[in-house]
Design an enzyme around this catalytic site. Structure first.
Site, PDB file in Angstrom:
ATOM      1  N   TYR A 122       5.648  -5.887   3.585  1.00 19.75           N
ATOM      2  CA  TYR A 122       5.073  -4.548   3.354  1.00 19.75           C
ATOM      3  C   TYR A 122       5.666  -3.549   4.329  1.00 19.75           C
ATOM      4  CZ  TYR A 122       1.693  -6.727   0.246  1.00 19.75           C
ATOM      5  OH  TYR A 122       1.104  -7.395  -0.803  1.00 19.75           O
ATOM      6  N   GLU A 182       5.455 -10.535  -2.973  1.00 16.88           N
ATOM      7  CA  GLU A 182       4.553  -9.386  -2.858  1.00 16.88           C
ATOM      8  C   GLU A 182       5.308  -8.244  -2.195  1.00 16.88           C
ATOM      9  OE1 GLU A 182       0.806  -9.967  -0.787  1.00 16.88           O
ATOM     10  OE2 GLU A 182       0.391 -11.839  -1.838  1.00 16.88           O
ATOM     11  N   ASP A 228      -7.733 -11.135   1.696  1.00 11.45           N
ATOM     12  CA  ASP A 228      -8.060  -9.755   1.379  1.00 11.45           C
ATOM     13  C   ASP A 228      -8.558  -9.596  -0.059  1.00 11.45           C
ATOM     14  OD1 ASP A 228      -8.277  -7.015   1.780  1.00 11.45           O
ATOM     15  OD2 ASP A 228      -6.236  -6.650   1.047  1.00 11.45           O
ATOM     16  N   GLU A 249       0.487 -17.050   2.427  1.00 10.86           N
ATOM     17  CA  GLU A 249       0.492 -16.485   3.780  1.00 10.86           C
ATOM     18  C   GLU A 249      -0.285 -17.323   4.791  1.00 10.86           C
ATOM     19  OE1 GLU A 249      -0.573 -12.337   3.786  1.00 10.86           O
ATOM     20  OE2 GLU A 249       1.100 -11.764   2.498  1.00 10.86           O
TER      21      GLU A 249
END
Ligand SMILES: *[C@@H]1O[C@H](CO)[C@@H](O)[C@H](O)[C@H]1NC(C)=O
Ligand SMILES: *[C@@H]1O[C@H](CO)[C@@H](O)[C@H](O)[C@H]1NC(C)=O
Ligand SMILES: *[C@@H]1O[C@H](CO)[C@@H](O)[C@H](O)[C@H]1NC(C)=O
Length: 648
Positions: free
Chosen positions: A506, A542, A209, A453
């Site tokens: 997240y 994160e 991303d 990831e």
């Protein structure tokens, strides 16, 4: 050799020798080019001639041998700054989104003494170019390199001496295409339906991303060394009580036999230890350790190690001088702690990107200095080089300012099972060799991250990460190794091999969007699961939420500053319970907004920054600043100048 009355000291010295035996497998060093009495540096930054090869197969430049003559003779050229990404500097959308070969060229005036003195090596060095690069000098290929974020170089002395009257023309072709074996991986997709797409239409897909900025991103320069020269230096440090130890190894090239003088100097230039051997241990009485700032009143102490080499052949004598900054410190990991100099260290820091308006990923000094000022304003003590190695100039700033670094390779977006094949793995091992070779001597680097990831639940991930992590530990047995996971704790096949568990999550964003109330439950479960299974310390590597600067709502809604604030605060409440147990750090995603590929979830880039892309604070920055200074006071030591952090 080494004599010591203290058995503890002797054991440590033996350990240092053992770890240095694990030398890098690459056959040459990659020391940062530094001027000295024997070395000159000539920067080639500025405007280069540039052309993108927009031919259908992107291959016209090779078919017509654009490297053989001046670029302007084979077609139109435009000005292109180096270092910079080429994507954002023109008004041409096809260049912003270009995939394929671009061509850079520049003529250089080489000082005549470099040419006449055959005892001088002249080296052309590229700090980084994304992704595949080929370099020619006056039409002769001198080197090529795969990989977008690490330096490469070539000796060009004999070529420039062939015809000293010729200008020295440097041509660099760079191809940003990502495929399943590159790092990061990607794939090219051809769309052939003439009722939907123009002729020759293809797209570059990738599974990470951030925007795939391309071009020559870091300085290009020429530097000289004598024919006999210091090719590499490796230092490993330790201490016992107040005696520091610097085990070093110098590799010499260009001379069968050389005499060395190694001198370690303190901050004031006073010699504190010296030796004439190519490898050995320097002992430093009353050592000043390298401490992270916010952990000690005298942080980031750097010695300098001057290596002076003398050699001779039938023709001449050579003297080479190279000076390396050295920080003396240790790093250890226990079940529940991360220790720097045997003291627990809590990471309260950020994830970053090399990203800015107009320059893309190009090295930008004002931006670098601004970011370090913001990091200190925030009270952050660390960052991760998400998701690729940053410029060496940035790593040097970290050494000098006492900012702790988790050094990440470009292993991001490994999602396709074919990217776990042996060709990909072989390349990944080489990238780790190049990264460790470049960054091994930075005291600020306390851990390697081999990936971000990856699809670590896939069957081949076990073999892949076992091999990759074992290789990295063999290259550098002194630092812990990790990768950053977002996989299920029970099915992650690489987690058994890491030293520290780094988890991204997240909650209330990519899952259960809008439901802040799930965060305490889900985050608590996350930590308990990972620690329960592995009994290894955990970093929340994160977490965060997008906030479009200036967008407000109360009650909070996604994409507003208020929502970002409440997500952060909900995470912080859980961190504060767990950091007294086994959570050893928290790194916000992200320091600043950054560009991404275009898509339906991104409004001109990723907005998870606590600063805007222009480095202005969103309200979350103040929440984090308050928290980080409080953490610094609770887990470290506030520096005298930060007595009143709120007024900073
Ligand atoms: C260069 O770019 C083109 C277009 O994406 C691609 O087909 C080709 O494989 C690339 N070559 C290399 C060596 O990356
Ligand atoms: C990769 O190499 C290893 C060791 O040679 C072998 O066991 C494994 O089957 C290979 N994997 C693939 C996907 O080819
Ligand atoms: C640091 O912590 C101590 C003890 O909790 C407290 O008294 C002091 O006010 C704090 N200092 C700052 C600057 O926050």
């Amino acid at each position: 050799m080494i004599t010591s009355k203290s058995p503890g000291m002797l054991l440590r010295v033996l350990y240092l020798f053992a770890v240095l035996d694990a030398a890098c497998l690459l056959d040459t060093g990659m020391l940062f080019p530094r001027e000295s009495s024997s070395r000159e540096v000539k920067e080639l930054n500025g405007l280069w001639s540039f052309r993108a090869d927009k031919s259908p197969n992107r291959n016209q430049g090779f078919e017509r041998a654009w490297y053989k003559s001046r670029l302007v003779e084979t077609g139109p050229v435009i000005d292109m700054p180096v270092p910079a990404s080429y994507n954002d500097v023109t008004q041409d959308p096809t260049l912003r989104d270009f995939t394929g070969w671009v061509w850079y060229e520049r003529e250089v005036v080489v000082p005549s003494r470099w040419i006449t003195d055959k005892g001088t090596r002249v080296v052309l060095r590229v700090g980084s170019a994304h992704y595949n690069s080929i370099v020619w000098l006056n039409g002769v290929k001198v080197t090529e390199h795969k990989g977008g974020h690490l330096p490469f170089e070539a000796e060009i002395g004999s070529l420039i001496r062939e015809d000293p009257t010729m200008p020295c023309r440097i041509t660099i072709a760079v191809n940003n295409t990502l495929n399943l074996d590159t790092l990061p991986p990607g794939s090219i997709q051809y769309l052939n339906d003439p009722t939907r797409y123009p002729d020759g239409f293809f797209v570059q897909n990738y599974y990470f991303d951030f925007f795939n900025y391309a071009g020559i991103h870091r300085p290009v320069l020429l530097y000289t060394t004598p024919k006999a020269y210091v090719d590499d230096i490796t230092v490993v440090t330790d201490f016992l009580d107040n005696t520091g130890m610097v085990k070093y190894e110098v590799s010499v090239q260009g001379a069968a036999k050389a005499t060395l003088k190694v001198t370690l100097m303190d901050k004031d230039g006073r010699c504190v230890a010296s030796s004439d051997e190519t490898s050995g241990v320097l002992k430093v009485a009353d050592v000043n350790l390298w401490w992270p700032y916010l952990m000690h009143d005298n942080p980031a102490y750097l010695y300098s190690m001057e290596v002076r080499l003398m050699a001779a052949d039938a023709r001449a004598t050579y003297e080479d001088v190279y000076t390396l900054p050295v920080g003396i410190r240790t790093v250890k990991v226990t079940n529940t702690q991360f220790l720097i100099n045997n003291k627990p260290f809590y990471f309260h820091g950020v994830n970053k990107h090399e990203d800015s308006d107009i320059r893309g990923k190009g090295l930008d000094w004002p931006l670098i200095v601004k970011d370090f000022n913001l990091i200190k304003w925030l009270g952050a003590n660390s960052f991760r080089t998400s998701h690729y190695p940053y410029a060496e100039e940035i790593m040097q700033m970290c050494d000098r300012h006492g900012i702790v670094v988790i050094d990440e390779c470009p292993g991001v977006g490994i999602k396709d099972i074919r990217s776990f094949g042996n060709a990909s793995l072989a390349h990944h091992l080489v990238v780790m060799e190049e990264l460790v070779r470049r960054d091994k001597n930075h005291p600020s680097v306390v851990m390697w991250s081999v990936a971000n990831e990856p699809a670590a639940e896939m069957p081949p991930a076990g073999y892949y990460f076992k091999t990759l992590i074992e290789h990295t530990k063999a290259l550098d047995p002194t630092r812990p190794v990790t990768y950053i996971t977002d996989s299920n704790y029970a099915r992650d096949k690489g987690a058994p091999y890491v030293d520290v568990i780094c988890v991204n999550s997240y909650f209330s964003w990519y899952h259960d969007p809008g439901h802040i109330e799930v965060i305490p439950i889900q985050l608590n479960t996350q930590f308990e699961n990972w620690y329960g299974k592995y009994q290894k310390p955990i970093i929340q590597s994160e977490y965060g939420a997008d906030a479009v600067p200036g967008l407000h709502s109360d009650p909070p809604m996604m994409f507003t500053e208020e929502y970002q604030n409440v997500v952060l605060e909900s995470y912080h409440n859980v961190f504060d319970q767990k950091r007294k147990q086994y959570v050893i750090g928290e790194l916000i995603w992200n320091f600043a907004d950054f560009m991404t590929a275009q898509g339906i979830t991104r409004v001109v880039g990723n907005k998870k920054g606590i600063f805007s892309r222009q480095r202005q604070p969103k309200s979350a920055a103040f929440i984090l600043k308050e928290r980080y200074w409080r953490l610094a006071n609770a887990t470290g030591r506030l520096p005298p100048w930060a007595k009143y952090p709120c007024s900073l």
